[in-house]
Design a protein around this motif. Sequence first.
Motif, PDB file in Angstrom:
ATOM      1  N   PHE A  55      38.218  44.875   6.054  1.00  3.99           N
ATOM      2  CA  PHE A  55      38.882  43.602   6.339  1.00  3.99           C
ATOM      3  C   PHE A  55      39.234  43.452   7.817  1.00  3.99           C
ATOM      4  O   PHE A  55      39.690  42.392   8.242  1.00  3.99           O
ATOM      5  CB  PHE A  55      40.167  43.475   5.506  1.00  3.99           C
ATOM      6  N   ILE A  56      39.034  44.517   8.610  1.00  6.90           N
ATOM      7  CA  ILE A  56      39.373  44.469  10.025  1.00  6.90           C
ATOM      8  C   ILE A  56      38.502  43.427  10.728  1.00  6.90           C
ATOM      9  O   ILE A  56      37.278  43.524  10.739  1.00  6.90           O
ATOM     10  CB  ILE A  56      39.183  45.842  10.700  1.00  6.90           C
TER      11      ILE A  56
ATOM     12  N   GLU B  14      47.167  49.291  -9.610  1.00 10.62           N
ATOM     13  CA  GLU B  14      47.081  49.129  -8.162  1.00 10.62           C
ATOM     14  C   GLU B  14      46.159  47.955  -7.859  1.00 10.62           C
ATOM     15  O   GLU B  14      45.203  47.712  -8.594  1.00 10.62           O
ATOM     16  CB  GLU B  14      46.513  50.397  -7.523  1.00 10.62           C
ATOM     17  N   PHE B  15      46.444  47.234  -6.778  1.00 12.32           N
ATOM     18  CA  PHE B  15      45.560  46.130  -6.419  1.00 12.32           C
ATOM     19  C   PHE B  15      44.997  46.329  -5.018  1.00 12.32           C
ATOM     20  O   PHE B  15      45.724  46.591  -4.063  1.00 12.32           O
ATOM     21  CB  PHE B  15      46.227  44.759  -6.576  1.00 12.32           C
ATOM     22  N   PHE B  16      43.677  46.217  -4.944  1.00 16.03           N
ATOM     23  CA  PHE B  16      42.914  46.487  -3.729  1.00 16.03           C
ATOM     24  C   PHE B  16      42.106  45.274  -3.294  1.00 16.03           C
ATOM     25  O   PHE B  16      41.746  44.421  -4.110  1.00 16.03           O
ATOM     26  CB  PHE B  16      41.918  47.628  -3.971  1.00 16.03           C
ATOM     27  N   SER B  17      41.811  45.247  -2.009  1.00 14.75           N
ATOM     28  CA  SER B  17      40.855  44.271  -1.476  1.00 14.75           C
ATOM     29  C   SER B  17      40.206  44.859  -0.230  1.00 14.75           C
ATOM     30  O   SER B  17      40.904  45.330   0.674  1.00 14.75           O
ATOM     31  CB  SER B  17      41.542  42.950  -1.132  1.00 14.75           C
ATOM     32  N   ARG B  18      38.913  44.898  -0.230  1.00 13.04           N
ATOM     33  CA  ARG B  18      38.118  45.396   0.902  1.00 13.04           C
ATOM     34  C   ARG B  18      38.597  46.749   1.425  1.00 13.04           C
ATOM     35  O   ARG B  18      38.752  46.967   2.629  1.00 13.04           O
ATOM     36  CB  ARG B  18      38.078  44.363   2.022  1.00 13.04           C
ATOM     37  N   GLY B  19      38.863  47.653   0.499  1.00 19.83           N
ATOM     38  CA  GLY B  19      39.163  49.031   0.861  1.00 19.83           C
ATOM     39  C   GLY B  19      40.620  49.382   1.041  1.00 19.83           C
ATOM     40  O   GLY B  19      40.955  50.561   1.167  1.00 19.83           O
ATOM     41  N   VAL B  20      41.511  48.408   1.059  1.00 19.29           N
ATOM     42  CA  VAL B  20      42.926  48.708   1.278  1.00 19.29           C
ATOM     43  C   VAL B  20      43.736  48.415   0.016  1.00 19.29           C
ATOM     44  O   VAL B  20      43.498  47.421  -0.671  1.00 19.29           O
ATOM     45  CB  VAL B  20      43.496  47.904   2.470  1.00 19.29           C
TER      46      VAL B  20
ATOM     47  N   ALA C  49      43.562  45.275  14.070  1.00 19.45           N
ATOM     48  CA  ALA C  49      43.054  46.646  14.103  1.00 19.45           C
ATOM     49  C   ALA C  49      43.923  47.640  13.339  1.00 19.45           C
ATOM     50  O   ALA C  49      43.417  48.447  12.565  1.00 19.45           O
ATOM     51  CB  ALA C  49      42.886  47.102  15.549  1.00 19.45           C
ATOM     52  N   THR C  50      45.237  47.620  13.563  1.00 18.65           N
ATOM     53  CA  THR C  50      46.115  48.582  12.895  1.00 18.65           C
ATOM     54  C   THR C  50      47.342  47.880  12.325  1.00 18.65           C
ATOM     55  O   THR C  50      47.671  46.749  12.694  1.00 18.65           O
ATOM     56  CB  THR C  50      46.606  49.681  13.860  1.00 18.65           C
TER      57      THR C  50
ATOM     58  N   ILE D 254      38.510  52.727  13.007  1.00 20.98           N
ATOM     59  CA  ILE D 254      39.475  52.207  12.038  1.00 20.98           C
ATOM     60  C   ILE D 254      38.893  51.956  10.644  1.00 20.98           C
ATOM     61  O   ILE D 254      39.532  52.275   9.640  1.00 20.98           O
ATOM     62  CB  ILE D 254      40.167  50.937  12.581  1.00 20.98           C
ATOM     63  N   PRO D 255      37.684  51.402  10.511  1.00 20.36           N
ATOM     64  CA  PRO D 255      37.163  51.177   9.157  1.00 20.36           C
ATOM     65  C   PRO D 255      37.089  52.444   8.306  1.00 20.36           C
ATOM     66  O   PRO D 255      37.141  52.371   7.076  1.00 20.36           O
ATOM     67  CB  PRO D 255      35.766  50.598   9.416  1.00 20.36           C
TER      68      PRO D 255
END
Length: 337
Positions: A66-67, A217-223, A265-266, A296-297
């Motif tokens: 998502f970055i 748990e709920f996730f989106s694009r790796g996070v 980015a962070t 970061i990804p």
Amino acid sequence: MLSDKEQKKEFKKIASKNPEKYYAVGYLKKEGFSRKQCSKCEKYFWSVNNNQKVCGDSVCSGGFRFIGNTPAKNKLSYLDVWKEFSSMFKKFGYTPIKRYPVVARWNPTMEYTIASIAAFQPFVVSGEVKPPAKKLVIPQFCLRFIDIDNVGITGAHNTGFVMIGQHQFVERKEWDQNKVFGEIHQWLRKGLGLPNEEIIFHEDAWAGGGNFGPCMEFFSRGVEIGNQVYMMYEQTPDGNKELNIKVLDMGMGQERCAWFSQGCATIYDAAFPKVMESLYKKTGLKTDEKLMAKYIPYAGYLNVDEVEDLEKAWKFVASKVGMDVSLMLVGVIILGF
């Protein structure tokens, strides 16, 4: 008694065998989600995407994706996250309350408030003390010193952070798991502006402070954006027993939510933009943006709580970044952050 980690592992096996009993299966199916098993970690998850083969975890799905490209339609500042969340849940019938102290002087099981539910453990959760409200939301500041090794490495961890809590302390006859799950789903859809195609729910279990139960748990694009726990049981020296009341424990990092919605980015850039700007100015340091864009990804692969072989993980991330691992360590730890 089992440790929290052991209890979680054991109960997860039980819940996975009977998802209809422990998860909001009715609501999920109504929304078009179907149950799948990750081809990599074998965790059970729910997605509307028929071709989805892996779960939402960054290690299985290919890192943070998502970055610079967040799927969230609503870009929220750090402060806006709580404002929007509390406003929405007030309409759902929840009472927003002020945070508790970070020193958990009321809680004999811990020294510091490590999660929003810790403000109500053990006596409210056990039913011995009445809660401030049966249904409440809270922006609880938490301290987690166990996360120190991840700070500045994963780009997603803080030692101190605000956990937004969605909690219920109700009689069994008042409990509606499909409804409470639907409320957090509405936050993802309308609060963050995510389509169902960008949401993955993980079946899991949680244990802490002497209590445990299933969770989603709920996730989106790796996070991982947050985790909704259905606290059902108490650990005792005489064995596990069902709680006298039904307890909802949803925890979501305010900083992480802002980070995800902004796609920066962070997490530090999202939560502390002015502080970061001042630090860069005073120290004269500059972020190696090209390095960070590559790193970061894959930073989620270096979570010390999840990785068995950290040296191997660093080598893997280095290969993705295209650098020697020793040079990357210097670049990320000293120059990157």
